[in-house]
Design an enzyme around this catalytic site. Structure first.
Site, PDB file in Angstrom:
ATOM      1  N   SER A 143       0.865  -1.185   0.000  1.00 11.79           N
ATOM      2  CA  SER A 143       0.000   0.000   0.000  1.00 11.79           C
ATOM      3  C   SER A 143       0.897   1.228   0.000  1.00 11.79           C
ATOM      4  O   SER A 143       2.080   1.141   0.378  1.00 11.79           O
ATOM      5  CB  SER A 143      -0.850  -0.008   1.275  1.00 11.79           C
ATOM      6  OG  SER A 143      -1.446   1.254   1.495  1.00 11.79           O
ATOM      7  N   TYR A 156      -2.270  -1.103  10.446  1.00  8.41           N
ATOM      8  CA  TYR A 156      -2.200  -1.250   8.978  1.00  8.41           C
ATOM      9  C   TYR A 156      -0.862  -0.721   8.456  1.00  8.41           C
ATOM     10  O   TYR A 156      -0.185  -1.376   7.659  1.00  8.41           O
ATOM     11  CB  TYR A 156      -3.373  -0.495   8.363  1.00  8.41           C
ATOM     12  CG  TYR A 156      -3.558  -0.690   6.877  1.00  8.41           C
ATOM     13  CD1 TYR A 156      -4.304  -1.756   6.382  1.00  8.41           C
ATOM     14  CD2 TYR A 156      -3.017   0.211   5.958  1.00  8.41           C
ATOM     15  CE1 TYR A 156      -4.501  -1.925   5.013  1.00  8.41           C
ATOM     16  CE2 TYR A 156      -3.212   0.050   4.593  1.00  8.41           C
ATOM     17  CZ  TYR A 156      -3.957  -1.015   4.122  1.00  8.41           C
ATOM     18  OH  TYR A 156      -4.140  -1.172   2.770  1.00  8.41           O
TER      19      TYR A 156
HETATM   20  P1  NAD Z   1     -11.396  -6.157  -0.260  1.00 10.92           P
HETATM   21  O1  NAD Z   1     -12.026  -6.014   1.086  1.00 10.92           O
HETATM   22  O2  NAD Z   1     -12.213  -5.882  -1.481  1.00 10.92           O
HETATM   23  O3  NAD Z   1     -10.779  -7.623  -0.421  1.00 10.92           O
HETATM   24  C1  NAD Z   1     -10.062  -8.232   0.620  1.00 10.92           C
HETATM   25  C2  NAD Z   1      -9.992  -9.711   0.356  1.00 10.92           C
HETATM   26  O4  NAD Z   1      -9.305 -10.329   1.451  1.00 10.92           O
HETATM   27  C3  NAD Z   1     -11.362 -10.378   0.272  1.00 10.92           C
HETATM   28  O5  NAD Z   1     -11.336 -11.413  -0.682  1.00 10.92           O
HETATM   29  C4  NAD Z   1     -11.546 -10.962   1.681  1.00 10.92           C
HETATM   30  O6  NAD Z   1     -12.441 -12.067   1.737  1.00 10.92           O
HETATM   31  C5  NAD Z   1     -10.110 -11.379   1.960  1.00 10.92           C
HETATM   32  N1  NAD Z   1      -9.843 -11.603   3.387  1.00 10.92           N
HETATM   33  C6  NAD Z   1     -10.067 -10.772   4.440  1.00 10.92           C
HETATM   34  N2  NAD Z   1      -9.723 -11.386   5.584  1.00 10.92           N
HETATM   35  C7  NAD Z   1      -9.257 -12.628   5.239  1.00 10.92           C
HETATM   36  C8  NAD Z   1      -8.763 -13.722   5.982  1.00 10.92           C
HETATM   37  N3  NAD Z   1      -8.670 -13.696   7.316  1.00 10.92           N
HETATM   38  N4  NAD Z   1      -8.407 -14.837   5.305  1.00 10.92           N
HETATM   39  C9  NAD Z   1      -8.514 -14.908   3.939  1.00 10.92           C
HETATM   40  N5  NAD Z   1      -8.979 -13.893   3.203  1.00 10.92           N
HETATM   41  C10 NAD Z   1      -9.345 -12.763   3.846  1.00 10.92           C
HETATM   42  O7  NAD Z   1     -10.104  -5.233  -0.219  1.00 10.92           O
HETATM   43  P2  NAD Z   1      -9.113  -4.668  -1.346  1.00 10.92           P
HETATM   44  O8  NAD Z   1      -9.242  -3.209  -1.332  1.00 10.92           O
HETATM   45  O9  NAD Z   1      -9.251  -5.407  -2.604  1.00 10.92           O
HETATM   46  O10 NAD Z   1      -7.717  -4.995  -0.651  1.00 10.92           O
HETATM   47  C11 NAD Z   1      -6.831  -5.983  -1.116  1.00 10.92           C
HETATM   48  C12 NAD Z   1      -5.419  -5.634  -0.669  1.00 10.92           C
HETATM   49  O11 NAD Z   1      -5.030  -4.386  -1.251  1.00 10.92           O
HETATM   50  C13 NAD Z   1      -5.275  -5.472   0.847  1.00 10.92           C
HETATM   51  O12 NAD Z   1      -4.056  -6.033   1.265  1.00 10.92           O
HETATM   52  C14 NAD Z   1      -5.269  -3.967   1.021  1.00 10.92           C
HETATM   53  O13 NAD Z   1      -4.575  -3.578   2.165  1.00 10.92           O
HETATM   54  C15 NAD Z   1      -4.531  -3.549  -0.247  1.00 10.92           C
HETATM   55  N6  NAD Z   1      -4.754  -2.149  -0.608  1.00 10.92           N
HETATM   56  C16 NAD Z   1      -6.006  -1.688  -0.888  1.00 10.92           C
HETATM   57  C17 NAD Z   1      -6.165  -0.354  -1.233  1.00 10.92           C
HETATM   58  C18 NAD Z   1      -7.516   0.234  -1.553  1.00 10.92           C
HETATM   59  O14 NAD Z   1      -7.622   1.449  -1.630  1.00 10.92           O
HETATM   60  N7  NAD Z   1      -8.549  -0.550  -1.752  1.00 10.92           N
HETATM   61  C19 NAD Z   1      -5.063   0.492  -1.288  1.00 10.92           C
HETATM   62  C20 NAD Z   1      -3.800  -0.017  -1.008  1.00 10.92           C
HETATM   63  C21 NAD Z   1      -3.672  -1.348  -0.671  1.00 10.92           C
END
Ligand code: NAD
Length: 261
Positions: A143, A156
């Site tokens: 991130s 985080y």
């Molecule tokens: P999201 O909530 O859409 O997806 C998260 C996924 O992780 C889902 O499939 C969920 O079921 C799974 N998950 C959560 N807890 C879990 C567990 N205990 N075991 C197995 N699976 C689990 O979120 P996203 O935005 O797609 O985030 C994905 C990654 O990208 C994360 O690591 C997040 O920190 C990172 N990220 C997101 C953003 C953003 O703005 N959305 C920005 C930077 C980084």
């Protein structure tokens, strides 16, 4: 079809960025192991759809990334079913926002376990097979918070900075084994993880949801646009390509200019 015959395991791929990455790698020929939570019928629909659209094998494993034993069982099963995990994408992640002196300790533990420690476990379990094959790609979805902080996100930000450190360390350890290890650092992407925060923030600040997007979420993102899932998936695909063989240990921003400031 650059990934034909390869197997990709993407943690947290039932939603958002992970799902986009799984779709992209499958479209380029990889067999895929999906992981994450959600409604069983919805996940089965996704699984069969991705398999049918791309003519690849897609399996689902509901392992909880906060549990080492579940991760071990998932990796053992994936290796037994596919013979190898060639591409590992550590993407599962959760968020909790709270001042550090009020931060619930169970939330701290869960964020460190899911966002950081799970990548240690999947990596240590995938590496022996990659070393044997003389080829592997590990992509950690970190991130912008792997590079800079925001208040109230102590767990985080700590976990994501940790992912950057893990990425660099493992990259050095396997540099001569045909395996690359990189981290992608997205800015805000409009996924369920972010969408969930919008109504509450609007209510708390007494502003509209549009204002939350522009003035709160995108305040630090100079493009004033969300990064898209497809853009992150495209970068991930490039890192897994043959052409990216010399890119390793890199912490790559895709954040609309956020961390250039
Ligand atoms: P999201 O909530 O859409 O997806 C998260 C996924 O992780 C889902 O499939 C969920 O079921 C799974 N998950 C959560 N807890 C879990 C567990 N205990 N075991 C197995 N699976 C689990 O979120 P996203 O935005 O797609 O985030 C994905 C990654 O990208 C994360 O690591 C997040 O920190 C990172 N990220 C997101 C953003 C953003 O703005 N959305 C920005 C930077 C980084």
């Amino acid at each position: 079809m650059q990934f034909k015959g390869k197997t990709a395991l993407v943690t947290g791929s039932t939603s958002g960025i992970g799902l986009g990455i799984a779709r992209q790698l499958a479209a380029e020929g990889a067999n895929v192991v999906l992981n994450g939570f959600g409604e069983a019928a919805e996940i089965e629909k996704l699984r069969s759809e991705i398999a049918a659209q791309n003519g690849v094998q897609v399996r689902y494993d509901g392992a909880d990334m906060s549990k080492a034993s579940a991760i071990e069982a998932m990796m053992t099963k994936a290796l037994a079913e596919f013979g190898s995990v060639d591409i590992l994408v550590n993407n599962a992640g959760i968020q909790h926002v709270s001042p550090v002196d009020e931060f619930p300790t169970d939330k701290w533990d869960a964020i460190i376990a899911i966002n950081l420690t799970s990548a240690f476990h999947t990596t240590r379990l995938a590496l022996p097979g990659m070393k044997k094959a003389g080829w592997g790609r590990i992509v950690n979805i970190a991130s912008a918070h792997a590079l800079v902080a925001s208040p109230f996100k102590s767990a985080y930000v700590a976990a994501k900075h940790g992912v950057a450190g893990l990425t660099k360390t493992v990259a050095l350890e396997v540099a001569q084994a045909g395996i690359t290890v990189n981290a992608i650092c997205p800015g805000y992407v409009l996924t369920p993880l972010v969408e969930k925060q919008i109504p509450d923030t609007a209510k708390a600040r007494g502003i509209t949801e549009e204002q939350v997007k522009k003035d709160v979420l995108l305040a630090a993102q100079p493009t004033k646009k969300f990064v898209t899932v497809e853009q992150v998936a495209g970068l991930c695909s490039y890192l897994c390509s043959a052409g990216a063989a010399s890119m390793t240990g890199a912490i790559l921003s895709i954040d609309g200019g956020w961390t250039a400031q």
